[in-house]
Every structure is written in structure tokens, then in C-alpha cells.
Design an enzyme around this catalytic site. Structure first.
Site, short mmCIF file in Angstrom:
data_model
loop_
_atom_site.label_atom_id
_atom_site.label_comp_id
_atom_site.label_asym_id
_atom_site.label_seq_id
_atom_site.Cartn_x
_atom_site.Cartn_y
_atom_site.Cartn_z
N THR A 169 -6.59 1.45 -2.03
CA THR A 169 -5.78 2.46 -1.36
C THR A 169 -5.44 3.54 -2.37
O THR A 169 -5.12 3.24 -3.52
CB THR A 169 -4.49 1.85 -0.78
OG1 THR A 169 -4.83 0.89 0.21
CG2 THR A 169 -3.60 2.91 -0.16
N ARG B 131 -2.74 -2.38 7.10
CA ARG B 131 -4.03 -2.98 7.42
C ARG B 131 -3.89 -4.13 8.41
O ARG B 131 -4.65 -4.24 9.37
CB ARG B 131 -4.71 -3.45 6.13
CG ARG B 131 -4.96 -2.30 5.14
CD ARG B 131 -5.27 -2.82 3.74
NE ARG B 131 -6.50 -3.61 3.72
CZ ARG B 131 -6.90 -4.31 2.68
NH1 ARG B 131 -6.16 -4.36 1.58
NH2 ARG B 131 -8.02 -4.99 2.72
N LEU C 61 0.35 -0.26 -4.33
CA LEU C 61 -0.71 0.12 -3.40
C LEU C 61 -1.87 -0.84 -3.64
O LEU C 61 -2.11 -1.26 -4.78
CB LEU C 61 -1.17 1.56 -3.63
CG LEU C 61 -0.17 2.69 -3.39
CD1 LEU C 61 -0.82 4.04 -3.68
CD2 LEU C 61 0.39 2.65 -1.98
N ASP C 62 -2.60 -1.17 -2.59
CA ASP C 62 -3.76 -2.03 -2.76
C ASP C 62 -4.78 -1.37 -3.68
O ASP C 62 -4.81 -0.15 -3.83
CB ASP C 62 -4.42 -2.30 -1.40
CG ASP C 62 -3.50 -3.06 -0.46
OD1 ASP C 62 -2.59 -3.74 -0.95
OD2 ASP C 62 -3.71 -2.97 0.77
N LYS C 63 -5.62 -2.18 -4.27
CA LYS C 63 -6.62 -1.69 -5.23
C LYS C 63 -7.39 -0.49 -4.69
O LYS C 63 -7.59 0.51 -5.39
CB LYS C 63 -7.60 -2.82 -5.57
CG LYS C 63 -8.76 -2.40 -6.44
CD LYS C 63 -9.73 -3.55 -6.68
CE LYS C 63 -10.94 -3.12 -7.49
NZ LYS C 63 -11.90 -4.23 -7.69
#
Length: 302
Positions: free
Chosen positions: A129, A224, A125-127
Site C-alpha cells: 500500500t 482489503r 501501511l501494508d507492504k
């Protein structure tokens, strides 16, 4: 990629480094084509084997320090762990970022994870998110979960808040690859990999919308990139949403809340797999984090 310069091929396949650094490694023979050192502008025929031995990728999990980082364990057994990730937590170490990551915290939580690639992390997961992420505790579990991801059988549903109000749900089926100029970003590209995102409307507001997103593939920044591509960027996403433009017709409270929202409004709310040992279908869900709940409440009032 037939007919493409070798350095461009390498940049597409190994996108975490600058073009100059990759070209230097090609010249040094650290990245070879069919066992031969070639010049960066060499054009590939297609079908060759590329082998890369990169210095900065040589570190192993044993080089990563265990750190006492608070983790919200949503589920665990002897085969896997499911974590509810908070915002601001990077998944694993990388050049220039060797501390304070989920990987560091996992090695402290269960030191035996040092024997598993990336301490058992099989997807990211993105930082900024939030939400559910699964960790393999054994090599067999790791292999099973990676295979399920490759087979597109993992159930993943996200909640997101976007700018704009779609008429209805839909599917974005557009390939995603590294941005041609900014290698830290992704973009819709004909030279990218297949990426499929399904979304449906959960709740509409004056100029914003709460959507639920189901991933069929798992490309970097996929939700995104795809939502920005169809002109519905995520609230708080300064990378793909551009400057924070507030649509006309919303209250001052909504304007202030949206402008100040500190991250992309995205939460991994549902996760489902086939258990790597028993084969049982398992599914987990989490509530929205407080910041997204407050954002939705403000949009309802505004």
C-alpha cells in the site's frame, strides 16, 4: 472470551505466531494468567490478566541497523515527519525481516529516532500500500499521535480501485479478527474487534470502480478485508480477492492491465491530525502513484 481455551485467547491477542509456538510458550511459563502457569486448554473465566514475555519480542530499536533508504519526506518539523511511502516497503522489522524496512531508513535519516518506540512509527501501511504515514520524533509526540489514533480523531482517506461497481457508497461495520485457519490473514469475525469503513464512489467504469475510503478504525488489512467482504475486492489483492477473475464485458487491454497489476490498488491519499505540540489542525494530501493513475486511465479507455 469467557469460556474460551487459553491458547485460543492467546492466538487471538498475539496473532503473529503459530499456534504450536504459542502453546510451547504457555507450557514454558512465558505466557501466564493472573501470574500462574496454566495448560493451553485451560478455559478462561474472563477478567484475568495475561502477561506475555516473548523471546522474539525482546529486541529493541537499538538492535535495528540504520540503512540509507531513499525516503520521500512530505512534511517534517521537530516533532513529527510525514512520509509518502512507495510500494514494496515494509514498515518495520520483524522476525525474519530485519533489513530494508522503513524503520531501518528512518534510523539513518534521523538517528535520534532510536530513542522512540519503533523509530517513531505509530501506524502502519501494508507492504504494497502506498501513501502517507506519520512518524513521531519525540516521546510526547508519540504519545499524542497514539492517543489520537485510539480516539479515532485521525483523518485518513484512501483511494482504491475495486472489481465490481457498487450502486452507491456505504459503510461496512463488521468486526475484524485473525483468520481461524490462516493466522497471517484477517477476516470478518464475531470475535474480532470493532472495524468501521466508509466508502463513496469517485468514478465508475464498465466493471470496476474507483472509490474513496475513510477509516473510522484502523484494523490490520481493514479496507482489503471489508471491501472483499461486501464483494468488491481491491484490484491486485491476491490475498483477499482470490484468483484474478476478470469480469466479462471489458476490453483485452483492461483484462491485461488488471491481471498484471502487481499489488493491491490502494493509496493513503489524505492524513490529518492535531499537531502534537501546537494543537493546530494539520492535513496533508498526495497525488495517486503512477501505477494507479495508469490503471485508472486504462479503465476509462476500456
Amino acid at each position: 472470551m469467557a469460556g474460551t481455551r487459553f491458547d485460543r485467547v492467546v492466538a487471538e491477542l498475539i496473532g503473529d505466531y503459530s499456534r504450536a509456538r504459542l502453546q510451547a510458550w504457555i507450557k514454558q511459563g512465558l505466557i501466564v494468567l493472573d501470574g500462574q502457569t496454566v495448560i493451553p486448554r485451560h478455559r478462561v473465566k474472563g477478567g484475568e490478566l495475561m502477561v506475555a514475555e516473548l523471546p522474539e519480542l525482546a529486541s529493541s530499536v537499538s538492535d535495528v541497523a540504520a540503512e540509507p533508504i531513499l525516503l520521500e519526506v512530505h512534511y517534517e518539523d521537530e516533532h513529527l515527519i510525514v512520509i509518502n511511502k512507495p510500494p514494496g516497503l515494509v514498515m518495520h522489522t520483524a522476525p525474519g525481516n530485519y533489513a530494508g524496512t522503513l524503520q531501518n531508513g528512518l534510523l539513518n535519516y534521523d538517528p535520534q529516532l532510536a530513542a522512540i518506540p519503533r523509530a517513531g512509527i505509530v501506524h502502519r501501511l501494508d507492504k504494497d500500500t502506498t501513501g502517507l504515514v506519520m512518524i513521531a520524533r519525540t516521546l510526547s509526540a508519540h504519545n499524542s499521535l497514539v492517543q489520537q489514533l485510539q480516539d479515532r480523531s485521525v483523518h485518513r482517506v484512501y483511494d482504491a480501485v475495486v472489481t465490481g461497481v457498487p450502486v452507491a457508497g456505504g459503510t461496512v461495520d463488521e468486526p475484524i479478527g485473525r483468520h481461524q485457519v490462516d493466522r497471517k490473514r484477517m477476516s470478518v469475525s464475531d470475535r474480532g474487534k470493532t472495524a468501521i469503513t466508509h466508502y463513496r464512489i469517485a468514478e465508475k467504469f464498465t466493471r470496476h470502480c474507483h472509490i474513496r475510503v475513510k477509516l473510522e478504525t484502523g484494523r490490520t488489512h481493514q479496507i482489503r478485508v471489508h471491501m472483499a467482504h461486501v464483494q468488491y475486492p481491491l484490484v491486485g489483492d491476491t490475498v483477499y480477492g482470490g484468483r484474478k477473475k476478470i469480469p466479462a464485458g471489458v476490453s483485452d487491454l483492461v483484462k491485461t492491465t488488471v491481471v498484471k497489476f502487481p499489488r493491491q490498488a490502494l493509496n493513503a491519499s489524505e492524513l490529518g491530525i492535531e499537531h502534537p505540540a501546537s494543537g493546530e489542525e494539520m492535513r496533508w494530501s498526495v497525488a495517486l502513484p503512477d501505477d494507479m493513475t495508469e490503471l485508472l486511465n486504462t479503465l476509462r479507455a476500456g
